[in-house]
Design an enzyme around this catalytic site. Structure first.
Site, short mmCIF file in Angstrom:
data_model
loop_
_atom_site.label_atom_id
_atom_site.label_comp_id
_atom_site.label_asym_id
_atom_site.label_seq_id
_atom_site.Cartn_x
_atom_site.Cartn_y
_atom_site.Cartn_z
N ASN A 8 0.77 -1.15 0.13
CA ASN A 8 0.15 0.08 -0.02
C ASN A 8 1.02 1.32 -0.06
O ASN A 8 1.95 1.17 0.48
CB ASN A 8 -1.11 0.15 1.11
CG ASN A 8 -1.93 -0.88 1.16
OD1 ASN A 8 -2.63 -1.17 0.07
ND2 ASN A 8 -2.49 -1.58 2.10
N CYS A 62 -5.60 -7.16 -3.32
CA CYS A 62 -6.14 -6.78 -1.84
C CYS A 62 -7.21 -7.63 -1.52
O CYS A 62 -7.93 -8.09 -2.41
CB CYS A 62 -6.69 -5.38 -1.95
SG CYS A 62 -7.46 -4.75 -0.42
N HIS A 63 -7.37 -8.06 -0.36
CA HIS A 63 -8.30 -9.08 0.14
C HIS A 63 -9.83 -8.54 0.67
O HIS A 63 -10.39 -8.95 0.84
CB HIS A 63 -7.90 -9.81 1.23
CG HIS A 63 -7.40 -9.06 2.35
ND1 HIS A 63 -6.34 -9.87 2.95
CD2 HIS A 63 -7.74 -7.96 3.18
CE1 HIS A 63 -5.92 -8.60 4.01
NE2 HIS A 63 -6.90 -7.78 3.91
N HIS A 96 -9.98 -0.14 -1.41
CA HIS A 96 -10.53 0.30 -0.28
C HIS A 96 -11.54 1.22 -0.38
O HIS A 96 -12.33 1.56 0.81
CB HIS A 96 -9.22 0.88 0.59
CG HIS A 96 -8.14 -0.14 0.99
ND1 HIS A 96 -7.08 0.27 1.81
CD2 HIS A 96 -8.14 -1.39 0.92
CE1 HIS A 96 -6.31 -0.76 1.63
NE2 HIS A 96 -6.84 -1.71 1.35
N ARG A 118 -20.02 8.51 18.04
CA ARG A 118 -21.12 7.84 17.61
C ARG A 118 -20.71 6.62 16.80
O ARG A 118 -21.16 5.47 17.01
CB ARG A 118 -21.83 8.83 16.64
CG ARG A 118 -23.20 8.04 15.93
CD ARG A 118 -23.89 9.04 15.11
NE ARG A 118 -23.32 9.44 13.97
CZ ARG A 118 -23.52 8.73 12.58
NH1 ARG A 118 -24.30 8.01 12.58
NH2 ARG A 118 -23.04 9.30 11.70
#
Length: 439
Positions: free
Chosen positions: A152, A174-175, A204, A271
């Site tokens: 990355n 990428c997984h 991502h 939150r």
């Protein structure tokens, strides 16, 4: 292919021992790869030795008989390679900590810092010189090899390689899509093996476009599951899904960093239970895992040998045996997604077999998803241009264009932050980018 029964697979950055172990466990699980030639390279002699010991142990457990060699010299590992797996982390843990501690002093929050944002920008800039050298070596020593990149920031690294070495056969892996769909299937109580899906976007920050079982849309079932569990509403990904209509394919920690809405606000951090600085804990655990592996090997204590379901071993097996598979890869767009730039890097389903990795055309993304991806790829483009054009101002322009950074800091502070990180990373950056620019 040099020999169907004994392809040469070079691991660049093999000292990332835990990840290397998982990939080798998968590779040696295929009988057709039991006699592969495994060439391990790392610049850290201790880590390289540990990787070699782990490789021999895993081969024994799997009943494989590969030829395993370890090389402090990258060129020796690459010579005549059929496949190159890149897992380098330039600067290792110290550089990653810098990517967090320096921005934190400026009031900038990060969770993972390896893809976009200020952390992704500087991780890319210190990786590019290594990628340039790797591409040059491959052009000379193994020009037909397939480069499988795990390092990355994925989109920045693959885009950089596509611009400096367009002849290189490179796919970023990428997984995130696989495990997102696995976890969504589990969430709605449907066996993963019965699910069909389609996702596309950028690494991502791809989007679930189809989620079905037997032709039946599973999104209504997902909506019902969320409605029954208020705790799910305290996840960034669920919040984004409810507002955008499409589920993002990376964790909430990751997803929070690529948009301007969450990390700048204390109320949103509370939150959505966002773990600021989470990656610092991950690198501590990775270091501990490495120590445990090294100590176990030295003491002759059995190690767990577990497969990872990563794509690289599947691609290699498909290439060697001409077994078709579908994987998700990061590749130059070139018309795959209509409403993203033609030369950006996108994540799409790909067919892999003996002819290599062949991406699937998607068409247009939903406009709200393409809008967020467009902001992402704009940052990526500027970071790559900083390196290829030798333009230090583009580092600052990338940070200014980054959604999360721009939401948190005024422009003068962004430039100051970039100067501080240029100072901190020093010789890891290419010389043309070490200039300090002030305001």
């Amino acid at each position: 292919m040099t020999a169907v029964t004994a392809p040469k697979i070079a691991f660049i950055g093999a000292g990332s021992v835990v990840f290397t172990q998982g990939l080798l466990a998968d590779l040696f699980g295929f009988p057709e790869l039991a006699h592969a030639r495994i060439a391990l390279h790392d610049i850290d002699p201790q880590r390289l030795g540990t990787a070699e010991s782990a490789a021999r142990y895993i081969a024994g457990v799997r009943g494989a008989k590969p030829v395993i060699t370890a090389h402090p010299d990258r060129r020796a590992a690459l010579e005549d390679a059929d496949f190159v797996i890149n897992i380098v982390q330039v600067g290792m843990d110290a550089a990653t900590r810098t990517d967090f501690t320096v921005p934190a002093r400026h009031g900038l929050r990060q969770t993972i810092g390896d893809t976009l944002g200020i952390g992704g920008i500087f991780r890319a800039l210190r990786t590019f010189p290594v990628l340039r050298a790797l591409a040059s070596d491959m052009a000379e020593l193994c020009p037909d090899a397939l480069l499988l990149n795990y390092t990355n920031p994925m989109a920045m690294n693959v885009l950089y390689l596509s611009r400096i070495a367009p002849e290189l056969r490179v796919t970023g892996l990428c997984h995130s899509v696989h495990w997102t769909m696995h976890d969504l299937a589990q969430l709605v109580g449907v066996p993963f093996e019965e699910v069909t899906y389609l996702a596309a976007g950028v690494n991502h920050q791809a989007w679930v476009l189809r989620f079905e079982r037997g032709g039946q849309d599973l999104h209504p079932l997902l909506d019902e599951t969320i409605a029954r569990d208020p705790g799910l509403l305290r996840r960034v990904r669920v919040d984004m899904y409810r507002r955008l209509g499409h589920y993002p394919t990376e964790t909430s920690e990751h997803s929070s960093e690529y948009v301007p809405w969450y990390l700048h606000h204390d109320s949103e951090i509370e939150r959505l239970r966002l773990p600021v600085g989470a990656y610092l804990e991950i690198i501590e655990e990775n270091a501990a895992s490495y120590r445990r592996t090294r100590e176990a090997l030295a003491a002759g204590v059995p190690l767990p040998v577990e497969g990872t379901l990563e794509y690289a071993p599947q691609i290699i097996h498909s290439a060697v045996t001409n077994t078709p598979r579908r994987i998700y890869g990061n590749v130059p767009n070139r018309g795959l997604i209509d409403n993203l730039p033609a030369d950006c890097v996108v994540e799409v389903p790909c067919l892999t077999d003996a002819s290599g990795v062949q991406p699937t055309r998607i068409g247009a993304l939903p406009p709200q998803c393409a809008a967020l991806n467009s902001a992402y790829v704009s940052v990526t483009d500027l970071v790559v241009r900083a390196a290829t054009d030798h333009e230090p101002r583009h580092i600052r322009h990338a940070a200014m264009a980054d959604p999360a950074t721009a939401a948190a800091l005024p422009v003068e502070r962004i430039w100051d932050l970039c100067d501080d990180l240029v100072r901190a990373h020093g010789n890891l950056l290419q010389p043309e980018l070490r200039e300090l620019l002030g305001h």
